[in-house]
Design an enzyme around this catalytic site. Structure first.
Site, PDB file in Angstrom:
ATOM      1  N   HIS A 119       3.275   1.325   2.674  1.00  0.00           N
ATOM      2  CA  HIS A 119       4.872   0.471   1.762  1.00  0.00           C
ATOM      3  C   HIS A 119       5.829   0.745   1.009  1.00  0.00           C
ATOM      4  O   HIS A 119       6.939   1.145   0.584  1.00  0.00           O
ATOM      5  CB  HIS A 119       4.149  -0.580   1.802  1.00  0.00           C
ATOM      6  N   HIS A 162       0.479  -0.905  -0.116  1.00  0.00           N
ATOM      7  CA  HIS A 162      -0.154  -0.382  -0.250  1.00  0.00           C
ATOM      8  C   HIS A 162       0.849   1.461  -0.125  1.00  0.00           C
ATOM      9  O   HIS A 162       1.998   1.467  -0.170  1.00  0.00           O
ATOM     10  CB  HIS A 162      -0.692  -0.544   0.785  1.00  0.00           C
ATOM     11  N   GLY A 222       9.221  -0.219  10.793  1.00  0.00           N
ATOM     12  CA  GLY A 222       8.382   0.836  10.486  1.00  0.00           C
ATOM     13  C   GLY A 222       7.262   0.478  11.515  1.00  0.00           C
ATOM     14  O   GLY A 222       7.961  -0.344  13.077  1.00  0.00           O
ATOM     15  N   ARG A 223       6.396   1.427  12.073  1.00  0.00           N
ATOM     16  CA  ARG A 223       5.181   0.598  13.030  1.00  0.00           C
ATOM     17  C   ARG A 223       4.353  -0.068  13.146  1.00  0.00           C
ATOM     18  O   ARG A 223       4.343  -1.132  12.519  1.00  0.00           O
ATOM     19  CB  ARG A 223       4.153   1.946  13.277  1.00  0.00           C
ATOM     20  N   HIS A 269       6.278  -3.105  13.564  1.00  0.00           N
ATOM     21  CA  HIS A 269       6.578  -4.683  12.703  1.00  0.00           C
ATOM     22  C   HIS A 269       6.025  -5.982  13.470  1.00  0.00           C
ATOM     23  O   HIS A 269       6.530  -6.426  14.393  1.00  0.00           O
ATOM     24  CB  HIS A 269       8.256  -4.210  12.819  1.00  0.00           C
ATOM     25  N   ALA A 270       5.785  -6.504  12.313  1.00  0.00           N
ATOM     26  CA  ALA A 270       5.888  -7.636  12.515  1.00  0.00           C
ATOM     27  C   ALA A 270       4.604  -8.106  13.981  1.00  0.00           C
ATOM     28  O   ALA A 270       4.354  -9.292  14.318  1.00  0.00           O
ATOM     29  CB  ALA A 270       7.413  -8.658  13.100  1.00  0.00           C
TER      30      ALA A 270
END
Length: 350
Positions: free
Chosen positions: A172, A169, A257-258, A260-261
Site C-alpha cells: 500500500h 502494509h 492494483g492487483r 482490486h476490491a
C-alpha cells in the site's frame, strides 16, 4: 405531514448510501434505483441515460412494500426519520440472477453476495430528500464539495486517489508513493462502512494511516479522508464504482492494483484492470499497477514491471491476511510486510 406518511426502516448501509446520494458522491445516481435502472446497470454497466455506472444502489426490503409509484415514505434509521423517498417503483428482484450479473457469482461464500441475498427480494426506487446528514467525524468524513475545496486551497490540480479497505502494509505504501511521484497530492480514501469480519476495524485502519501519513509521508501532500460506504467486494465492477466516486471527490487519477476490491479467489487478479478497456473515458485516468512484493534480489519493494522474472524465488508476497495471521499467532510480522512502527496499532485490531 411527515408523521402521517408510511415509514420504512433502513440499515446502516442504506443510511450511508443516502448521504452519498445527497452529497453528490454517487453522481449521476440521484436516488435508490428503479427496476429499469438496476437491470441497466447490472447488464450494461450503464444507467438508462447511457452514463457509466456499475453497482446498483438499492433499497432492499424483506417484505413486499405496501406502497407504490407516486407515494412518499419516510425512511427511518434507529427510530429517527432520516429521509423522504418519492417512490417511482416498487418491485421484486431476481436475487440470484442479479448477484451473478453484479458479483459474477451466486455463491454465498462471497461476502458481498451473502449480504445482498440477506437484505431481501423487494426494492423501492426513487429520488430521496435527506433530512439530516450527520458525519461521524467532521475531520475525516467530508462531502465531495469539501474535498474539492481542500484540493483548491492546496493548489492541487493533479490528484491521485488511493482506495483501501484495510490497514497499510508495504505494498500500500508503495502505491501511495507512486501516486506522490505522479501528482500534486494523494487522496488516501479508506472505506468507513461495513467490511467483512476478518478485515481490520475502521478505527484501526484510520489510526494506522494517520501514523503513516505523519511519520513517513510528506503530510502537506497527502489528504486522509474517509468514504462512508460499505465494501461490496464486487471486484472489477466495484473498481469502476470506486473510480467514479473518487472522480466526484475531485481526483484526476485513480490507482487500481492487483485484485482490486476482490475477495478470495472469486476474480481473476487483473479483471479490474481489463474492465476499463470495455468502457468509454470516465473523466478520471486509471493507473494500473501489477503485483507488488518484497524482492530480496532487488533489495526492497518491487512490482511485476520492475523486477525480472528470473528473481521470482526471492519474492515475498505482501498481504494483510498474512499480517493478521502472524499477529493472531503472537508472532512479529517481518519489516518486509509492514512497518514495525505500525504494529502496536495493528495489534489493537486482532
Amino acid at each position: 405531514m411527515r408523521e402521517t406518511l408510511p415509514q420504512v426502516e433502513i440499515g446502516e448501509d442504506e443510511r450511508l448510501d443516502l448521504e452519498n446520494l445527497a452529497t453528490g458522491a454517487f453522481h449521476p445516481v440521484r436516488g435508490f434505483m428503479t427496476r429499469e435502472e438496476t437491470l441497466s446497470v447490472a447488464q450494461e454497466m450503464r444507467l438508462p441515460s447511457g452514463e457509466v455506472w456499475t453497482i446498483p444502489i438499492l433499497l432492499q426490503l424483506q417484505e413486499k412494500p405496501r406502497v407504490g409509484r407516486g407515494d412518499r415514505v419516510v425512511l427511518v434509521y434507529g427510530k429517527e426519520p432520516v429521509a423522504l423517498l418519492q417512490v417511482d417503483d416498487a418491485y421484486e428482484l431476481d436475487l440470484k440472477a442479479l448477484a451473478h450479473q453484479v458479483f459474477g457469482t451466486e455463491s454465498e461464500a462471497h461476502p458481498g453476495v451473502r449480504k445482498f441475498l440477506e437484505k431481501g427480494p423487494y426494492a423501492l426506487g426513487g429520488r430521496v430528500e435527506v433530512l439530516a446528514w450527520r458525519p461521524r467525524s467532521k475531520d475525516l468524513e467530508k462531502t465531495p464539495a469539501e474535498v474539492q475545496a481542500f484540493f483548491r486551497k492546496r493548489g492541487w490540480r493533479k490528484v491521485v486517489a488511493f482506495q483501501t479497505r484495510n490497514a497499510p502494509h508495504r505494498a500500500h505504501e508503495y502505491l501511495i508513493r507512486l501516486g506522490l511521484e505522479l501528482a500534486d497530492g494523494v487522496l488516501i480514501h479508506p472505506i468507513l462502512g461495513a467490511k467483512k469480519e476478518d478485515d481490520f476495524p475502521t478505527e484501526v485502519i484510520l489510526k494506522a494511516y494517520q501514523a503513516l501519513k505523519e511519520g513517513f509521508l510528506p503530510p502537506e501532500r497527502v489528504a486522509l479522508f474517509g468514504l462512508a460506504t460499505p465494501m461490496r467486494y464486487a471486484g472489477p465492477k466495484e473498481a469502476v464504482f470506486h473510480a467514479l466516486v473518487r472522480k466526484n471527490f475531485g481526483a484526476t487519477h485513480f490507482l487500481v492494483g492487483r485484485d482490486h476490491a476482490g475477495v478470495g479467489n472469486f476474480y481473476d487478479p487483473y479483471a479490474a484492470h481489463r474492465i476499463f478497456d470495455q468502457l468509454p473515458p470516465l473523466g478520471i485516468e486509471i493507473l494500473r499497477v501489477g503485483a507488488v512484493f518484497h524482492c530480496s534480489f532487488c533489495g526492497g519493494i518491487a512490482s511485476e514491471k520492475t523486477c525480472p522474472d528470473h528473481h521470482r524465488e526471492g519474492r515475498i508476497s505482501i498481504s494483510m491476511t498474512k499480517v493478521r495471521s502472524l499477529l493472531r499467532e503472537g508472532k512479529v510480522p517481518p519489516a518486509e510486510l509492514v512497518r514495525p512502527e505500525l504494529l502496536p496499532i495493528l495489534r489493537e485490531g486482532v
